[in-house]
Enzyme design. Structure first.
Site, short mmCIF file in Angstrom:
data_model
loop_
_atom_site.label_atom_id
_atom_site.label_comp_id
_atom_site.label_asym_id
_atom_site.label_seq_id
_atom_site.Cartn_x
_atom_site.Cartn_y
_atom_site.Cartn_z
N ASP A 144 0.83 -1.22 0.00
CA ASP A 144 0.00 0.00 0.00
C ASP A 144 0.85 1.26 0.00
OD1 ASP A 144 -2.36 -1.66 0.33
OD2 ASP A 144 -1.78 -1.84 2.42
N LYS B 80 2.45 2.11 -5.16
CA LYS B 80 3.17 1.58 -6.32
C LYS B 80 2.42 1.86 -7.62
CE LYS B 80 3.25 -2.55 -4.53
NZ LYS B 80 2.75 -2.19 -3.17
N GLY C 243 -4.35 -4.30 -4.73
CA GLY C 243 -5.08 -3.26 -5.45
C GLY C 243 -4.19 -2.07 -5.70
N HIS C 244 -3.98 -1.72 -6.97
CA HIS C 244 -3.18 -0.55 -7.33
C HIS C 244 -4.13 0.54 -7.81
CE1 HIS C 244 0.81 -2.93 -7.96
NE2 HIS C 244 0.40 -2.91 -6.71
N THR D 298 -7.20 -11.91 2.59
CA THR D 298 -8.36 -11.30 1.92
C THR D 298 -9.46 -12.31 1.62
OG1 THR D 298 -7.34 -11.66 -0.24
CG2 THR D 298 -6.92 -9.53 0.84
N GLN E 79 1.86 -6.02 -3.09
CA GLN E 79 2.19 -6.03 -1.66
C GLN E 79 3.53 -5.35 -1.39
OE1 GLN E 79 1.24 -9.43 -2.96
NE2 GLN E 79 -0.89 -9.01 -2.53
N SER F 291 6.25 12.03 -4.27
CA SER F 291 4.86 12.10 -4.71
C SER F 291 3.98 12.69 -3.62
CB SER F 291 4.36 10.68 -5.07
OG SER F 291 2.96 10.68 -5.24
#
Length: 417
Positions: A13, A16, A40-41, A126, A221, A410
Site C-alpha cells: 500500500d 506503487k 489493489g493498485h 483477503t 504487496q 509524490s
C-alpha cells in the site's frame, strides 16, 4: 529506462500503482510478477479513479504490452470482470494483454478453504484463495492457465483436487462440498474468454529485453509481506522482493538494470501481524482519514504508524534498491512533530537490525528520533527546492539513514505529471 523493477519497501500500500503509471510512459512492456487479486493498485487520472487488481497498471496506457507473469495466481472471474469494467469505461484491452501459460489458476475450492481456515488462524488474508492456490502450486498439483486450453486435462485435475478439497471442507470445517460439474462448466466459459490472451510470456518478454525495449516489472504487496523474508506467518504467499521479479516472469537477474523501492512517508499495515510503530490514538486515526488509508481491494482500514527505519534498512538490504520513490509526503503536512523509529528495545536488548523473531516484533518498544514538522502544504510542489525547509530535512534524513537516493517524491492522489 531498460529493465526496471518496482518493489514495495514496507507492508504494501505504498503507492506503487501511481508510480508505475508514470513510469509506464517510457515503458514498452509492463509485467506483473507475483500476487493475485488480493492486491489493489490505485491510479487517479483527472477525476477518474481506477483500481487494478490483476491487470498491470500499464493497461491504462495505449499501445503498451501488458503481461501477467507466471508468478501470479489468477482468479479468472476477477480478471474477466476487471477487463469488462475497464471496457465499460472506454479502455479496450485488445491484443495488448498476455497471460503466462504457467500462471496458476485460483479455483472455488481455494477460496472456500482459505475462508474457512481464516476463521481459526486470523492471519488477515483477503479470503480470495491466494494462499491455497500457491499451496497447490508448491505441492505440484495446481491447475495452470495452459490447462484451461485442454478440457480433458483440466477436468482430470479438477476431479483429483476436488476430492481432497471436499474432504477437508466436509470433515474438517463442516462446510458444504463443491460441485465438480458446476466448476467445470463455469471454468470452460472462462477459458473461452481468456484463451486468446494465454501465451509463452517468458519468450515474449526476453525477446523484448534483448531487442532493447524498456521493461517495467510491477510487484504487489511489499517486502515485509514476502513469504520468506516478511513477518512470517503474517505474510502473503509469494516473493514480493526484487528476486521475485526474475522467477515471476522468467528472466535472468543480469537483465535487471534498476530496482526502485516505493516508500510511504509514514508506515501502514492492513490485517494482522506485528507493527512496532503503530499509532493507536487519535493521531493514527487522523492520518488514516487524511491519507484515505483503506484497502483498495477489501476496503479494510489500514493501521497507521510512524516511519520505521529499522524495517526500511532491512528492505534496502534485501532488495538493494538503486533508488527510492517517497509517496504521500503531504499527509504529514501540518504536524508539529514527526517521528522516525531508529531501533527497537526488547527485554533490555536494543535491536538496530530487523529481528526475525515474531515475539520480539510483537512486543518491542520503538525508539524514536523526533524532528520538527512543517505547516505549509506540499501538494502540487514540483521541485525539491520549493518544499518547506523541514520537509526537505525529513527527506534528507531518510536518505541518510537508508543510504539510498530518493529519486521521486509524490504528493496528492492525482496522476503524477
Amino acid at each position: 529506462m531498460s529493465t526496471v523493477v518496482v518493489v514495495g519497501a514496507q507492508w504494501g500500500d505504498e503507492g506503487k500503482g501511481k508510480v508505475v503509471d508514470v513510469l509506464t510512459e517510457k515503458a514498452d512492456v509492463v509485467a506483473r510478477y507475483q500476487g493475485g487479486n488480493n492486491a489493489g493498485h490505485t491510479v487517479v487520472i483527472k477525476t477518474e479513479k481506477y483500481i487494478l487488481h490483476l491487470l498491470p497498471s500499464g493497461i491504462l496506457h495505449k499501445g503498451k504490452k501488458c503481461i501477467i507473469g507466471n508468478g501470479v495466481v489468477i482468479d479468472p472471474a476477477a480478471l474477466i470482470a476487471e477487463i469488462d469494467k475497464l471496457g465499460e469505461r472506454g479502455i479496450k484491452i485488445g491484443k495488448n494483454l498476455f497471460i503466462s501459460k504457467s500462471s496458476h489458476i485460483i479455483m472455488p475450492y481455494h477460496i472456500a478453504l482459505e475462508r474457512e481456515c481464516e476463521k481459526n488462524k486470523k492471519i488477515g488474508t483477503t479470503g480470495r484463495g491466494i494462499g491455497p492456490a500457491y499451496t497447490d502450486k508448491i505441492a505440484r498439483h495446481g491447475i495452470r492457465a495452459v490447462d484451461l486450453l485442454n478440457p480433458n486435462l483440466f477436468r482430470e485435475k479438477l476431479k483429483a483436487n476436488l476430492k481432497t478439497a471436499n474432504y477437508l471442507l466436509e470433515n474438517l470445517y463442516k462446510a458444504a462440498p463443491l460441485s465438480e460439474k458446476d466448476i467445470f462448466q463455469e471454468y470452460m466459459k472462462y477459458a473461452e474468454r481468456l484463451s486468446g490472451y494465454i501465451a509463452d510470456t517468458d519468450i515474449i518478454i526476453n525477446k523484448e529485453i534483448d531487442s532493447g525495449k524498456n521493461i517495467l516489472l510491477e510487484g504487489a504487496q511489499g517486502t515485509l509481506l514476502d513469504i520468506d523474508h516478511g513477518t512470517y506467518p503474517f505474510v502473503t504467499s509469494s516473493n514480493t522482493t526484487a528476486g521475485g521479479a526474475c522467477t515471476g516472469v522468467g528472466i535472468s537477474p543480469l537483465k535487471i538494470k534498476r530496482i526502485l523501492g516505493i516508500v510511504k512517508a509514514y508506515t501502514t499495515r492492513v490485517g494482522g501481524g506485528p507493527f512496532p510503530t503503530e499509532i493507536k490514538d487519535e493521531l493514527g486515526e487522523a492520518i488514516r482519514q487524511k491519507g484515505g488509508e483503506y484497502g483498495a481491494t477489501t476496503g479494510r482500514p489500514r493501521r497507521c504508524g510512524w516511519l520505521d527505519a529499522v524495517a526500511l534498512k532491512y528492505s534496502v538490504r534485501l532488495n538493494k534498491f538503486t533508488g527510492l520513490a517517497l509517496t504521500k509526503l503531504d499527509i504529514l503536512d501540518g504536524l508539529d512533530k514527526i517521528k522516525i523509529c531508529m531501533s527497537y528495545k526488547y527485554n533490555g536488548k536494543v535491536y538496530e537490525d530487523f529481528p526475525r523473531e515474531i515475539e520480539v516484533l510483537e512486543n518491542c518498544e520503538p525508539a524514536y528520533e523526533e524532528i520538527n514538522g512543517w505547516k505549509e502544504s506540499t501538494i502540487g510542489v514540483k521541485k525539491f527546492e520549493k518544499l518547506p525547509a523541514n520537509a526537505k530535512k525529513y527527506i534528507r534524513k531518510i536518505q541518510d539513514i537508508l543510504k539510498t537516493k530518493i529519486q521521486i517524491i509524490s504528493t496528492g492522489e492525482k496522476r503524477m505529471r
